[in-house]
Design a protein around this motif. Structure first.
Motif, PDB file in Angstrom:
ATOM      1  N   SER A   1       0.919  -1.192   0.063  1.00 34.05           N
ATOM      2  CA  SER A   1       0.037  -0.007  -0.107  1.00 34.05           C
ATOM      3  C   SER A   1       0.881   1.356   0.040  1.00 34.05           C
ATOM      4  CB  SER A   1      -0.819   0.168   1.292  1.00 34.05           C
ATOM      5  OG  SER A   1      -1.193   1.345   1.847  1.00 34.05           O
ATOM      6  N   THR A   2       0.560   1.984  -0.944  1.00 37.82           N
ATOM      7  CA  THR A   2       1.473   3.129  -0.957  1.00 37.82           C
ATOM      8  C   THR A   2       1.204   4.102   0.385  1.00 37.82           C
ATOM      9  OG1 THR A   2      -0.220   4.554  -2.164  1.00 37.82           O
ATOM     10  CG2 THR A   2       1.792   3.391  -3.517  1.00 37.82           C
ATOM     11  N   ASN A   3       0.089   4.070   0.799  1.00 36.70           N
ATOM     12  CA  ASN A   3      -0.017   4.825   2.198  1.00 36.70           C
ATOM     13  C   ASN A   3       1.045   4.180   3.334  1.00 36.70           C
ATOM     14  OD1 ASN A   3      -1.944   6.387   1.179  1.00 36.70           O
ATOM     15  ND2 ASN A   3      -3.454   6.201   2.869  1.00 36.70           N
TER      16      ASN A   3
ATOM     17  N   GLY B   1      -3.894  -2.757  -1.389  1.00 38.87           N
ATOM     18  CA  GLY B   1      -4.379  -1.300  -1.331  1.00 38.87           C
ATOM     19  C   GLY B   1      -5.578  -1.272  -0.129  1.00 38.87           C
ATOM     20  N   ARG B   2      -5.546  -0.374   0.676  1.00 39.73           N
ATOM     21  CA  ARG B   2      -6.440  -0.191   1.580  1.00 39.73           C
ATOM     22  C   ARG B   2      -7.543   0.928   1.299  1.00 39.73           C
ATOM     23  NH1 ARG B   2      -2.590   0.006   5.110  1.00 39.73           N
ATOM     24  NH2 ARG B   2      -2.555   2.467   5.251  1.00 39.73           N
ATOM     25  N   GLY B   3      -8.881   0.912   1.410  1.00 37.23           N
ATOM     26  CA  GLY B   3      -9.777   1.961   1.334  1.00 37.23           C
ATOM     27  C   GLY B   3     -10.444   2.169   2.698  1.00 37.23           C
ATOM     28  N   ARG B   4     -11.384   3.111   2.826  1.00 37.02           N
ATOM     29  CA  ARG B   4     -11.914   3.768   3.849  1.00 37.02           C
ATOM     30  C   ARG B   4     -12.685   2.264   4.579  1.00 37.02           C
ATOM     31  NH1 ARG B   4     -15.588   7.119   3.351  1.00 37.02           N
ATOM     32  NH2 ARG B   4     -15.494   8.275   5.361  1.00 37.02           N
ATOM     33  N   LYS B   5     -12.662   2.449   5.951  1.00 38.17           N
ATOM     34  CA  LYS B   5     -13.463   1.448   6.725  1.00 38.17           C
ATOM     35  C   LYS B   5     -12.978   0.192   6.733  1.00 38.17           C
ATOM     36  CE  LYS B   5     -17.630   3.677   6.934  1.00 38.17           C
ATOM     37  NZ  LYS B   5     -18.789   3.473   8.137  1.00 38.17           N
TER      38      LYS B   5
ATOM     39  N   LEU C   1      -3.888   4.448 -11.304  1.00 38.19           N
ATOM     40  CA  LEU C   1      -2.985   5.104 -10.179  1.00 38.19           C
ATOM     41  C   LEU C   1      -3.103   4.987  -8.756  1.00 38.19           C
ATOM     42  CD1 LEU C   1      -2.406   8.841 -10.894  1.00 38.19           C
ATOM     43  CD2 LEU C   1      -2.936   8.308  -8.557  1.00 38.19           C
ATOM     44  N   PHE C   2      -1.915   4.639  -8.318  1.00 35.84           N
ATOM     45  CA  PHE C   2      -2.062   4.412  -6.739  1.00 35.84           C
ATOM     46  C   PHE C   2      -0.737   5.265  -6.150  1.00 35.84           C
ATOM     47  CE2 PHE C   2      -2.445   0.322  -8.985  1.00 35.84           C
ATOM     48  CZ  PHE C   2      -3.779  -0.088  -8.927  1.00 35.84           C
ATOM     49  N   ALA C   3      -1.284   6.246  -5.579  1.00 38.22           N
ATOM     50  CA  ALA C   3      -0.120   7.220  -5.226  1.00 38.22           C
ATOM     51  C   ALA C   3      -0.586   7.516  -3.773  1.00 38.22           C
ATOM     52  CB  ALA C   3      -0.225   8.301  -6.077  1.00 38.22           C
TER      53      ALA C   3
ATOM     54  N   ASN D   1     -15.299  11.436  -0.021  1.00 47.14           N
ATOM     55  CA  ASN D   1     -14.052  11.364  -0.519  1.00 47.14           C
ATOM     56  C   ASN D   1     -14.006  10.580  -1.883  1.00 47.14           C
ATOM     57  OD1 ASN D   1     -14.779   8.734   0.096  1.00 47.14           O
ATOM     58  ND2 ASN D   1     -12.701   8.104   0.234  1.00 47.14           N
ATOM     59  N   ASP D   2     -15.230  10.685  -2.458  1.00 47.06           N
ATOM     60  CA  ASP D   2     -15.273   9.721  -3.942  1.00 47.06           C
ATOM     61  C   ASP D   2     -15.532  10.837  -5.059  1.00 47.06           C
ATOM     62  OD1 ASP D   2     -15.575   7.524  -2.288  1.00 47.06           O
ATOM     63  OD2 ASP D   2     -17.537   7.094  -2.732  1.00 47.06           O
ATOM     64  N   VAL D   3     -14.790  10.278  -6.261  1.00 47.18           N
ATOM     65  CA  VAL D   3     -14.970  11.118  -7.642  1.00 47.18           C
ATOM     66  C   VAL D   3     -15.871  10.044  -8.405  1.00 47.18           C
ATOM     67  CG1 VAL D   3     -14.068  12.415  -9.235  1.00 47.18           C
ATOM     68  CG2 VAL D   3     -12.935  12.509  -6.913  1.00 47.18           C
TER      69      VAL D   3
ATOM     70  N   CYS E   1     -12.597   7.196  -8.384  1.00 47.84           N
ATOM     71  CA  CYS E   1     -11.450   7.459  -7.729  1.00 47.84           C
ATOM     72  C   CYS E   1     -11.978   7.519  -6.034  1.00 47.84           C
ATOM     73  CB  CYS E   1     -10.942   9.109  -7.984  1.00 47.84           C
ATOM     74  SG  CYS E   1      -9.595   9.657  -6.788  1.00 47.84           S
ATOM     75  N   GLY E   2     -11.149   7.007  -5.313  1.00 46.48           N
ATOM     76  CA  GLY E   2     -11.380   7.198  -3.818  1.00 46.48           C
ATOM     77  C   GLY E   2      -9.992   7.614  -3.336  1.00 46.48           C
ATOM     78  N   ILE E   3     -10.146   8.363  -1.927  1.00 45.39           N
ATOM     79  CA  ILE E   3      -9.064   9.019  -1.394  1.00 45.39           C
ATOM     80  C   ILE E   3      -9.070   8.481   0.184  1.00 45.39           C
ATOM     81  CG2 ILE E   3      -8.525  11.219  -0.238  1.00 45.39           C
ATOM     82  CD1 ILE E   3      -9.635  12.296  -3.049  1.00 45.39           C
TER      83      ILE E   3
ATOM     84  N   GLY F   1      -3.606   9.187   0.334  1.00 47.66           N
ATOM     85  CA  GLY F   1      -3.699   8.052  -0.724  1.00 47.66           C
ATOM     86  C   GLY F   1      -4.745   8.456  -1.714  1.00 47.66           C
ATOM     87  N   ILE F   2      -4.483   8.267  -2.935  1.00 47.31           N
ATOM     88  CA  ILE F   2      -5.319   8.365  -4.143  1.00 47.31           C
ATOM     89  C   ILE F   2      -5.317   7.326  -5.050  1.00 47.31           C
ATOM     90  CG2 ILE F   2      -5.871   9.811  -6.164  1.00 47.31           C
ATOM     91  CD1 ILE F   2      -4.476  12.228  -4.744  1.00 47.31           C
ATOM     92  N   GLY F   3      -6.590   6.804  -5.097  1.00 46.21           N
ATOM     93  CA  GLY F   3      -6.529   5.485  -6.081  1.00 46.21           C
ATOM     94  C   GLY F   3      -7.353   5.992  -7.189  1.00 46.21           C
ATOM     95  N   LEU F   4      -7.018   5.780  -8.613  1.00 47.02           N
ATOM     96  CA  LEU F   4      -7.909   6.310  -9.612  1.00 47.02           C
ATOM     97  C   LEU F   4      -7.814   5.170 -10.679  1.00 47.02           C
ATOM     98  CD1 LEU F   4      -9.105   8.770 -10.983  1.00 47.02           C
ATOM     99  CD2 LEU F   4      -6.926   9.463 -11.947  1.00 47.02           C
TER     100      LEU F   4
HETATM  101  C1  BTN Z   1     -11.548   4.602  -0.604  1.00 46.56           C
HETATM  102  O1  BTN Z   1     -12.435   5.200  -1.308  1.00 46.56           O
HETATM  103  O2  BTN Z   1     -12.037   3.834   0.376  1.00 46.56           O
HETATM  104  C2  BTN Z   1     -10.251   5.137  -0.485  1.00 46.56           C
HETATM  105  C3  BTN Z   1      -9.313   4.538  -1.303  1.00 46.56           C
HETATM  106  C4  BTN Z   1      -7.906   4.946  -1.409  1.00 46.56           C
HETATM  107  C5  BTN Z   1      -7.090   4.035  -2.356  1.00 46.56           C
HETATM  108  C6  BTN Z   1      -5.859   4.503  -2.310  1.00 46.56           C
HETATM  109  S1  BTN Z   1      -4.764   3.585  -3.739  1.00 46.56           S
HETATM  110  C7  BTN Z   1      -3.287   4.580  -2.968  1.00 46.56           C
HETATM  111  C8  BTN Z   1      -3.200   4.533  -1.231  1.00 46.56           C
HETATM  112  N1  BTN Z   1      -2.728   3.350  -1.093  1.00 46.56           N
HETATM  113  C9  BTN Z   1      -3.738   2.779  -0.206  1.00 46.56           C
HETATM  114  O3  BTN Z   1      -3.615   1.555   0.206  1.00 46.56           O
HETATM  115  N2  BTN Z   1      -4.937   3.196  -0.609  1.00 46.56           N
HETATM  116  C10 BTN Z   1      -4.917   4.494  -1.206  1.00 46.56           C
END
Ligand code: BTN
Length: 262
Positions: free
Chosen positions: A31-33, A58-62, A74-76, A118-120, A128-130, A146-149
């Motif tokens: 996970s880039t975070n 990669g992690r998202g919210r919750k 894009l994973f940044a 946080n969603d686009v 996209c999630g942030i 963290g931005i995932g697109l």
């Molecule tokens: C969400 O909408 O739940 C948030 C998603 C965020 C994903 C990005 S991808 C880059 C960064 N590294 C992670 O592990 N998560 C964020």
């Protein structure tokens, strides 16, 4: 001793003030975070961005998983440094979403919108999630954004549960968009937005968010103090929390969590 990855950090745009001054590009990361949060030396590099070609965890919210898909996306993650003033903490996810929205607007995408917090979305599907996470080191609270697109291919590369909820830029526009150019544009917008927020201009940024989110007046279900409630979105409070007018006309301030459009 020099950091083992320091020779791979290259300057990106040193004219920026807060975000995206230098870049660490990795072929793969859990996970880039986490790359940033687990490494105090990287975390302290002003304006460092970590970009990975692939994420394996990669992690998202919750505590959700953020899927990598089978195409290029894009994973940044960006370090927000100098340390963000506490008054801007509730606003940062919204401001990051606004930056992505601005960058994608240049592509002339039909049905581009933002959903709190946080969603686009494109045509109501998530592109996209942030994920904003922080870590305290000594007295300093470091913030990582963290931005995932989703860029290439279409929703079929994601798991069955996600397929009707997510989309990609390529699927919606038919365009082959460069990940690196998009990242550049997002970072430039993010740097501008954060600079404005530091200068106390959050009110006009939130007004822009409200205009672009197309969610004002939308009926939603949400959770508040352990109860499920319903109402319609009336806007953002001055701190960036969401204001929802309930069916009994009371206005509830939603601090975090998720809203479901009805
Ligand atoms: C969400 O909408 O739940 C948030 C998603 C965020 C994903 C990005 S991808 C880059 C960064 N590294 C992670 O592990 N998560 C964020």
């Amino acid at each position: 001793m020099k950091h083992p990855l320091s020779h791979r950090i290259r300057p990106l745009n040193t004219h920026r003030k807060h975000v995206g001054l230098s870049l660490l590009l990795l072929k793969e990361a859990h996970s880039t975070n986490s790359v940033l949060l687990d490494d105090h030396e990287l975390l302290s590099q002003k304006g460092l961005v970590v970009l990975a070609d692939r994420q394996t965890a990669g992690r998202g919210r919750k505590n959700r998983t953020w899927e990598s898909g089978s195409n290029r996306h894009l994973f940044a993650s960006a370090v927000l440094h100098p340390v963000l003033p506490q008054r801007l903490f509730p606003a940062i996810t919204l401001l990051a979403g606004l930056s992505v929205f601005r960058a994608l607007s240049a592509l002339d995408i039909d049905g581009l919108s933002m959903k709190w917090p946080n969603d686009v979305l494109i045509q109501g599907k998530k592109v996209c999630g942030i994920l904003c996470e922080s870590k305290k080191v000594g007295d300093t609270l470091f913030m990582v954004l963290g931005i995932g697109l989703n860029i290439e291919g279409d929703a079929s590369q994601f798991s069955c549960e996600l397929r009707d909820k997510v989309t990609t830029i390529h699927h919606e526009t038919g365009k082959a968009v460069s990940r690196d150019i998009l990242l550049e544009q997002i970072l430039s917008e993010l740097d501008m937005v954060i600079t404005n927020a530091y200068d106390g201009k959050t009110a006009s940024l939130f007004a822009e968010w409200e205009r672009c989110s197309s969610s004002l007046g939308r009926k939603v279900r949400f959770e508040h103090e352990g109860m499920v409630m319903q109402g319609s979105i009336s806007g953002l409070a001055s701190s960036g929390t969401l204001l929802v007018k309930r069916d009994n006309a009371e206005v509830t301030e939603v601090l975090s969590g998720e809203i479901i459009y009805l």
